[in-house]
Write a protein that holds these residues in place. Structure first.
Motif, PDB file in Angstrom:
ATOM      1  N   ALA A 505      48.421  47.466  39.824  1.00 58.41           N
ATOM      2  CA  ALA A 505      46.982  47.165  39.906  1.00 58.41           C
ATOM      3  C   ALA A 505      46.636  45.938  39.075  1.00 58.41           C
ATOM      4  CB  ALA A 505      46.159  48.353  39.440  1.00 58.41           C
ATOM      5  N   PHE A 506      45.749  45.131  39.638  1.00 58.85           N
ATOM      6  CA  PHE A 506      45.037  44.088  38.874  1.00 58.85           C
ATOM      7  C   PHE A 506      43.761  44.759  38.391  1.00 58.85           C
ATOM      8  CE2 PHE A 506      41.907  40.846  38.285  1.00 58.85           C
ATOM      9  CZ  PHE A 506      42.590  39.726  37.833  1.00 58.85           C
ATOM     10  N   LEU A 507      43.566  44.836  37.077  1.00 55.51           N
ATOM     11  CA  LEU A 507      42.435  45.571  36.506  1.00 55.51           C
ATOM     12  C   LEU A 507      41.417  44.596  35.935  1.00 55.51           C
ATOM     13  CD1 LEU A 507      41.301  48.385  35.776  1.00 55.51           C
ATOM     14  CD2 LEU A 507      42.597  48.260  33.642  1.00 55.51           C
ATOM     15  N   GLY A 508      40.167  44.738  36.345  1.00 59.61           N
ATOM     16  CA  GLY A 508      39.103  43.859  35.866  1.00 59.61           C
ATOM     17  C   GLY A 508      38.583  42.960  36.975  1.00 59.61           C
ATOM     18  N   THR A 509      37.677  42.062  36.619  1.00 67.53           N
ATOM     19  CA  THR A 509      37.081  41.173  37.610  1.00 67.53           C
ATOM     20  C   THR A 509      38.111  40.183  38.132  1.00 67.53           C
ATOM     21  OG1 THR A 509      34.932  41.328  36.516  1.00 67.53           O
ATOM     22  CG2 THR A 509      35.248  39.491  38.049  1.00 67.53           C
ATOM     23  N   ALA A 510      38.272  40.134  39.456  1.00 65.10           N
ATOM     24  CA  ALA A 510      39.230  39.226  40.083  1.00 65.10           C
ATOM     25  C   ALA A 510      38.681  37.809  40.008  1.00 65.10           C
ATOM     26  CB  ALA A 510      39.475  39.638  41.531  1.00 65.10           C
ATOM     27  N   ALA A 511      39.255  36.991  39.123  1.00 65.65           N
ATOM     28  CA  ALA A 511      38.792  35.623  38.915  1.00 65.65           C
ATOM     29  C   ALA A 511      39.997  34.694  38.803  1.00 65.65           C
ATOM     30  CB  ALA A 511      37.934  35.532  37.656  1.00 65.65           C
TER      31      ALA A 511
END
Length: 761
Positions: A505-511
């Motif tokens: 998982a990529f955790l947090g706001t996708a930026a």
């Protein structure tokens, strides 16, 4: 000369307090005319004779028979030849009361009578309109009078009638309409209302002196039963003499034109009562969702420590400055200060409009300490203003905003039309100082911040990496480390299936700066995409899809499963539902702390992170997870995990006993910082004069930035060099020359790089 007429009937205790207050609080020339209405209390007459003998400006008139309140008042008005104030004997006047009422009376030729504010004066009552009020908690009579005077709007609003407990009457009104009506109102109640109606019919008006407060004990001469009965009779008589009077009063009460004035005083009553028991901390931050990192941290500090009253200051992109007030974990007030259109730039050094608001708030509210948490969207000159006013200052660092004008280490290269990210402060410094790049704005910004931070009491950073980065640029600053605390119990989630796919998982706001592009590339890598489940736990940064389109990654991104935004309250449920086994932190520029890493540790989920900034530092310190420098290294790590899932089990065991700084410890640390630095000002010393409502504090037009003539300083390079030199040499940090430098940069009238080289050389 003004004659103060005090009709007297018994109530010796009230009378003594009234006279003491008049003597103590009256500074202009006056006489007091006592009219003793044959008081039955045998102590009254000797007392009146005694004080009249002691005071040459006291006069005693004695009624041979009890003729009632109205007859006694009329006798006093007939004796006088000047303006009069009718003052009940159960009142206590406050400082400078008579001068203020006279000023109100002569604010316009049409004014006939003036009534002040009181705790018990029907339509002139505060804080609650049309009620008998006790003094607010924490206030005495003098303090209340002081507050009303200093925070008065001095609007002198028109009233439908005067109120007789304290009533200033011009002599011209008495000469025109006569005295009170003894025939209809002989024993009292309604006589001042009738007088007002008669004076209004010949062109005079009744007004409120909203700068004066006089305490009124209330109907000391009558029992409640007599009072109610006389009120009923008075209403009937008034309606017969002045048809429509009752409707007029009812309309006034229902619409309450005094609301703004009352609300302003109520506002300040609450503020002063609460603020004086606790120091006031102004928190400066940027505008962001309440679920974002800085906002969550600030809210945690506010809710975790009620030893202070907090004010939160930030720029709202809708075009105004917002100021919130928090007391005991609740937002009690919010004010908006409008800004002229196009008055702010994200990369501004200074802005006269915002500076003016900020300075006024600091002075007007007597802030004890300023805790800057962010300055994105705000001019950096605010840092200097706080120190100019000798207010203790702390900067709590959450990202790289002090190092450059972006929260992360990056610049926007117009020639490439994209962000350039830097892995560390050395790479960033090398880039902006290169001869090919003209980054004059960043250069001056750093020089200014360096000068300001030297005078700050404390700079708090969340990681060792941030200590090193800030010490490199600001070596004289008092920098301490305090990890962002999180208050949670250790959880263990998602025992993985050795036979199934591992979920990453990529955790947090996708930026972009968080490395979402690398995450997408990894998810599509031929060696990896069939070995793992790829998911994004969090929201999407604004503008990301445009960036992905330019990189030809939009389709791949949209094929990845996304949960949408989360909060800390529901994160555990989401991680369990999505069966997350690994959290990947692929940030392409340095993280200052990484809440994401803390959340992974909380839920015992192994981490793979890029070996830069605080992520690399913390992974190494805890000796957990995997660190990589290149995508190729990350691919190798993932392939190794896919072929040997026992590695995940071992990492989970290593993470089991890891503990981190708690939120309670963070709050305790901030309490210690504040206690060491705050300056507390006593209530009676900081009720300052103001003629503008707190709710309309910045309603007046503010001036634009003054632009220096091109034909003068801006054209003369030598003068410009001197300006910059003087700016950096001055001992005070918030200097107007900063505005000149900003204008030079904005107008691009010279190549600033050449100017800087001249200064350095």
């Amino acid at each position: 000369m003004i004659d103060v007429i005090i009709p007297v009937y018994n109530s010796l205790d009230h009378l003594r307090k009234c006279i003491d207050s008049v003597v103590r609080n009256t500074i202009r020339e006056y006489r007091v005319i006592f009219v003793n209405d044959k008081s039955s209390d045998a102590k009254i007459l000797p007392y009146l004779k005694k004080i009249c003998k002691e005071n040459s400006n006291f006069i005693l008139l004695e009624n041979k028979e009890n003729i009632g309140f109205v007859g006694s008042v009329n006798r006093g008005m007939k004796y006088s030849k000047d303006d009069v104030v009718l003052l009940n004997s159960d009142t206590i006047v406050t400082s400078n009361w008579l001068s203020k009422m006279r000023e109100a009376a002569y604010s316009s030729p049409s004014v006939g009578t003036v009534t002040p504010f009181s705790n018990s004066a029907t339509i002139c009552s505060i804080p609650v309109f049309c009620q008998d009020n006790k003094l607010p908690d924490g206030y005495d009579i003098e303090l209340m009078g002081n507050l009303v005077e200093k925070k008065s709007l001095k609007k002198y609003p028109e009233l439908p009638t005067s109120v007789g407990f304290c009533m200033y009457i011009k002599r011209i009104v008495i000469d025109t309409v006569g005295f009170f009506d003894e025939v209809h109102f002989g024993k009292g109640y309604g006589e001042e209302n009738d007088f007002s109606e008669r004076s209004q019919k010949v062109g005079f008006k009744d007004i409120l002196d909203d700068s004066t407060f006089i305490y009124h004990a209330g109907s000391a001469s009558f029992t409640n039963e007599i009072k109610i009965e006389r009120q009923k009779i008075s209403i009937k008589i008034m309606e017969s003499l002045h048809p429509g009077y009752s409707d007029k009063i009812a309309r006034f009460v229902l619409s309450n034109p005094l609301r703004e004035i009352q609300d302003n005083i109520i506002n300040w009553i609450n503020i002063y009562r609460e603020d004086t028991s606790r120091p006031k901390v102004l928190i400066v931050k940027h505008f962001e969702p309440i679920t974002s990192g800085v906002s969550v941290f600030v809210k945690s500090i506010i809710e975790g420590n009620d030893n202070y009253v907090y004010y939160v200051f930030y720029y709202n992109p809708q075009g105004h400055i917002t100021l919130e007030r928090w007391f005991k974990s609740e937002k009690t007030c919010e004010w908006s200060f409008p800004l002229p259109s196009d008055s702010i730039k994200q990369d501004s050094l200074c802005n006269s409009n915002i500076e003016k608001i900020f300075r006024r708030i600091l002075e007007y509210l007597n802030i004890s300490l300023v805790n800057f948490h962010h300055i994105l969207g705000l001019p950096v000159s605010l840092l200097g203003i706080a120190k100019e006013l000798d207010i203790p200052c702390i900067f709590s660092v959450h990202d790289h905003i002090l190092l450059n004008s972006s929260p992360f280490l990056s610049v926007y290269d117009k020639s490439l039309q994209e962000n350039i990210f830097f892995k560390d402060i050395d790479e960033y410094q090398e880039y902006i100082s290169s001869a090919e790049q003209d980054f004059s704005f960043e250069f001056v910004r750093q020089r200014y911040i360096k000068k300001v931070l030297d005078s700050f009491d404390l700079v708090v950073v969340p990681s060792d990496y941030m200590v090193d980065a800030h010490k490199q640029l600001f070596p004289k600053s008092n920098i301490v480390i305090n990890e962002h605390g999180l208050d949670f119990d250790k959880k263990i989630v998602n025992d993985f299936d050795p036979e199934g796919k591992v979920t990453i998982a990529f955790l947090g706001t996708a930026a972009e700066h968080k490395g979402i592009l690398d995450f997408v590339k990894l998810s599509q890598n031929e060696q990896l995409k069939d070995l793992f489940e790829w998911k994004i736990i969090g929201g999407i940064d604004k503008g990301l899809e445009d960036i992905l389109s330019k990189k030809d990654l939009l389709d791949e991104f949209q094929s990845i499963y996304r949960t949408g935004s989360y909060s800390r309250d529901n994160l555990q449920t989401i991680l369990e539902n999505e069966k997350v086994n690994i959290i990947l932190i692929p940030s392409v520029c340095c993280e200052s702390f990484s809440y994401t890493l803390s959340e992974a540790i909380q839920f015992n989920i192994p981490v793979i992170g890029k070996n830069i900034g605080a992520v690399g530092e913390r992974l190494a310190r805890y000796d957990i997870g995997w660190r990589y420098d290149t995508l190729e290294e990350c691919i190798d790590i993932l392939r190794e995990i896919a072929s040997n899932k026992d590695l995940l089990a071992k990492q989970r065991l290593r993470m089991k006993d890891i503990s981190m700084n708690s939120l309670k410890n963070t709050i305790t640390s901030y309490d210690a910082y504040y206690k060491d630095l705050v300056k507390v000002v006593k209530l009676d010393k900081y009720i300052q004069k103001s003629r503008i409502s707190l709710n309309q504090y910045f309603a007046q037009k503010v001036g634009d930035i003054e632009i220096v003539s091109k034909k003068q300083e801006l054209k003369d390079k030598k003068t410009m060099i001197a300006i910059v030199k003087r700016f950096f040499e001055r001992t005070k940090v918030g200097d107007t020359n900063l505005r000149n430098i900003q204008l030079m940069i904005n107008h691009k009238l010279i190549t600033f790089r050449k100017l800087i080289k001249k200064i350095i050389n």
